[in-house]
Design a protein around this motif. Sequence first.
Motif, PDB file in Angstrom:
ATOM      1  N   ASN A 121     -28.949 -66.808 -10.890  1.00  0.00           N
ATOM      2  CA  ASN A 121     -28.203 -65.605 -11.265  1.00  0.00           C
ATOM      3  C   ASN A 121     -28.110 -64.600 -10.114  1.00  0.00           C
ATOM      4  O   ASN A 121     -28.319 -63.402 -10.287  1.00  0.00           O
ATOM      5  N   CYS A 122     -27.797 -65.112  -8.937  1.00  0.00           N
ATOM      6  CA  CYS A 122     -27.710 -64.262  -7.743  1.00  0.00           C
ATOM      7  C   CYS A 122     -26.714 -63.125  -7.929  1.00  0.00           C
ATOM      8  O   CYS A 122     -26.961 -62.004  -7.485  1.00  0.00           O
ATOM      9  N   CYS A 123     -25.607 -63.395  -8.578  1.00  0.00           N
ATOM     10  CA  CYS A 123     -24.603 -62.349  -8.767  1.00  0.00           C
ATOM     11  C   CYS A 123     -25.192 -61.194  -9.577  1.00  0.00           C
ATOM     12  O   CYS A 123     -25.056 -60.034  -9.203  1.00  0.00           O
ATOM     13  N   ASP A 124     -25.854 -61.509 -10.685  1.00  0.00           N
ATOM     14  CA  ASP A 124     -26.499 -60.470 -11.492  1.00  0.00           C
ATOM     15  C   ASP A 124     -27.531 -59.706 -10.669  1.00  0.00           C
ATOM     16  O   ASP A 124     -27.613 -58.479 -10.749  1.00  0.00           O
ATOM     17  N   ARG A 125     -28.312 -60.439  -9.880  1.00  0.00           N
ATOM     18  CA  ARG A 125     -29.362 -59.815  -9.081  1.00  0.00           C
ATOM     19  C   ARG A 125     -28.779 -58.905  -8.002  1.00  0.00           C
ATOM     20  O   ARG A 125     -29.303 -57.815  -7.736  1.00  0.00           O
ATOM     21  N   ILE A 126     -27.687 -59.326  -7.377  1.00  0.00           N
ATOM     22  CA  ILE A 126     -27.034 -58.498  -6.362  1.00  0.00           C
ATOM     23  C   ILE A 126     -26.513 -57.217  -6.999  1.00  0.00           C
ATOM     24  O   ILE A 126     -26.686 -56.119  -6.457  1.00  0.00           O
ATOM     25  N   LEU A 127     -25.883 -57.344  -8.156  1.00  0.00           N
ATOM     26  CA  LEU A 127     -25.359 -56.160  -8.856  1.00  0.00           C
ATOM     27  C   LEU A 127     -26.497 -55.217  -9.235  1.00  0.00           C
ATOM     28  O   LEU A 127     -26.385 -53.998  -9.054  1.00  0.00           O
ATOM     29  N   GLU A 128     -27.582 -55.757  -9.759  1.00  0.00           N
ATOM     30  CA  GLU A 128     -28.712 -54.914 -10.152  1.00  0.00           C
ATOM     31  C   GLU A 128     -29.306 -54.170  -8.967  1.00  0.00           C
ATOM     32  O   GLU A 128     -29.656 -52.997  -9.085  1.00  0.00           O
ATOM     33  N   LYS A 129     -29.395 -54.839  -7.811  1.00  0.00           N
ATOM     34  CA  LYS A 129     -29.908 -54.159  -6.609  1.00  0.00           C
ATOM     35  C   LYS A 129     -28.982 -53.026  -6.175  1.00  0.00           C
ATOM     36  O   LYS A 129     -29.414 -52.078  -5.543  1.00  0.00           O
ATOM     37  N   ALA A 130     -27.693 -53.151  -6.527  1.00  0.00           N
ATOM     38  CA  ALA A 130     -26.730 -52.099  -6.198  1.00  0.00           C
ATOM     39  C   ALA A 130     -26.655 -51.054  -7.312  1.00  0.00           C
ATOM     40  O   ALA A 130     -25.808 -50.174  -7.278  1.00  0.00           O
ATOM     41  N   GLY A 131     -27.538 -51.181  -8.313  1.00  0.00           N
ATOM     42  CA  GLY A 131     -27.587 -50.198  -9.391  1.00  0.00           C
ATOM     43  C   GLY A 131     -26.582 -50.438 -10.502  1.00  0.00           C
ATOM     44  O   GLY A 131     -26.277 -49.516 -11.261  1.00  0.00           O
ATOM     45  N   MET A 132     -26.083 -51.662 -10.633  1.00  0.00           N
ATOM     46  CA  MET A 132     -25.094 -51.975 -11.662  1.00  0.00           C
ATOM     47  C   MET A 132     -25.576 -53.147 -12.509  1.00  0.00           C
ATOM     48  O   MET A 132     -26.365 -53.958 -12.057  1.00  0.00           O
ATOM     49  N   LYS A 133     -25.086 -53.198 -13.728  1.00  0.00           N
ATOM     50  CA  LYS A 133     -25.421 -54.309 -14.613  1.00  0.00           C
ATOM     51  C   LYS A 133     -24.131 -54.833 -15.229  1.00  0.00           C
ATOM     52  O   LYS A 133     -23.311 -54.069 -15.725  1.00  0.00           O
ATOM     53  N   ALA A 134     -23.970 -56.153 -15.198  1.00  0.00           N
ATOM     54  CA  ALA A 134     -22.774 -56.779 -15.759  1.00  0.00           C
ATOM     55  C   ALA A 134     -22.828 -56.746 -17.283  1.00  0.00           C
ATOM     56  O   ALA A 134     -23.886 -56.894 -17.881  1.00  0.00           O
ATOM     57  N   GLU A 135     -21.659 -56.565 -17.878  1.00  0.00           N
ATOM     58  CA  GLU A 135     -21.542 -56.599 -19.331  1.00  0.00           C
ATOM     59  C   GLU A 135     -21.853 -58.001 -19.861  1.00  0.00           C
ATOM     60  O   GLU A 135     -22.535 -58.176 -20.854  1.00  0.00           O
ATOM     61  N   ARG A 136     -21.319 -58.988 -19.169  1.00  0.00           N
ATOM     62  CA  ARG A 136     -21.530 -60.394 -19.521  1.00  0.00           C
ATOM     63  C   ARG A 136     -21.786 -61.184 -18.249  1.00  0.00           C
ATOM     64  O   ARG A 136     -21.393 -60.785 -17.167  1.00  0.00           O
ATOM     65  N   SER A 137     -22.384 -62.356 -18.444  1.00  0.00           N
ATOM     66  CA  SER A 137     -22.717 -63.203 -17.313  1.00  0.00           C
ATOM     67  C   SER A 137     -22.460 -64.656 -17.692  1.00  0.00           C
ATOM     68  O   SER A 137     -22.794 -65.070 -18.799  1.00  0.00           O
TER      69      SER A 137
END
Length: 125
Positions: free
Chosen positions: A67-83
């Motif tokens: 889940n690298c995409c989710d992890r990258i977004l979280e490090k940037a302070g964002m969370k995806a609605e769906r994955s």
Amino acid sequence: MRKGVIVCGANGERGLMIERAIEIFSPRNLNRIIQFSACTVGTTPMLISMSGIDPAHMIAVNGCRNNCCDRILEKAGMKAERSVVLDDATERKLSPCQFTSQWDFPDIKQEEIEAFVRLMENALD
């Protein structure tokens, strides 16, 4: 409002499968999405706000269960609605992300690509 589709930068077989799925997914859904690379968004999260995408309306497209995409977004302070995860669209074991020294992946089936496209389209709804 358009949804932001954030795609991971998978390599090797996984990257090729994501690329083929995006080639089908994007034209069908361009009126509903704005598409970004997770690597770009991770280094410049301001792109999301400049695009008019509400971060609560993002879909993360992951090439594997890391889940690298989710992890990258979280490090940037964002969370995806769906994955969504490519592994959920295929029954066979896919090789891990790797530097691509091989460009021939004969095991990729069109049915796997279409199954992944369906996962992404279902995430839009």
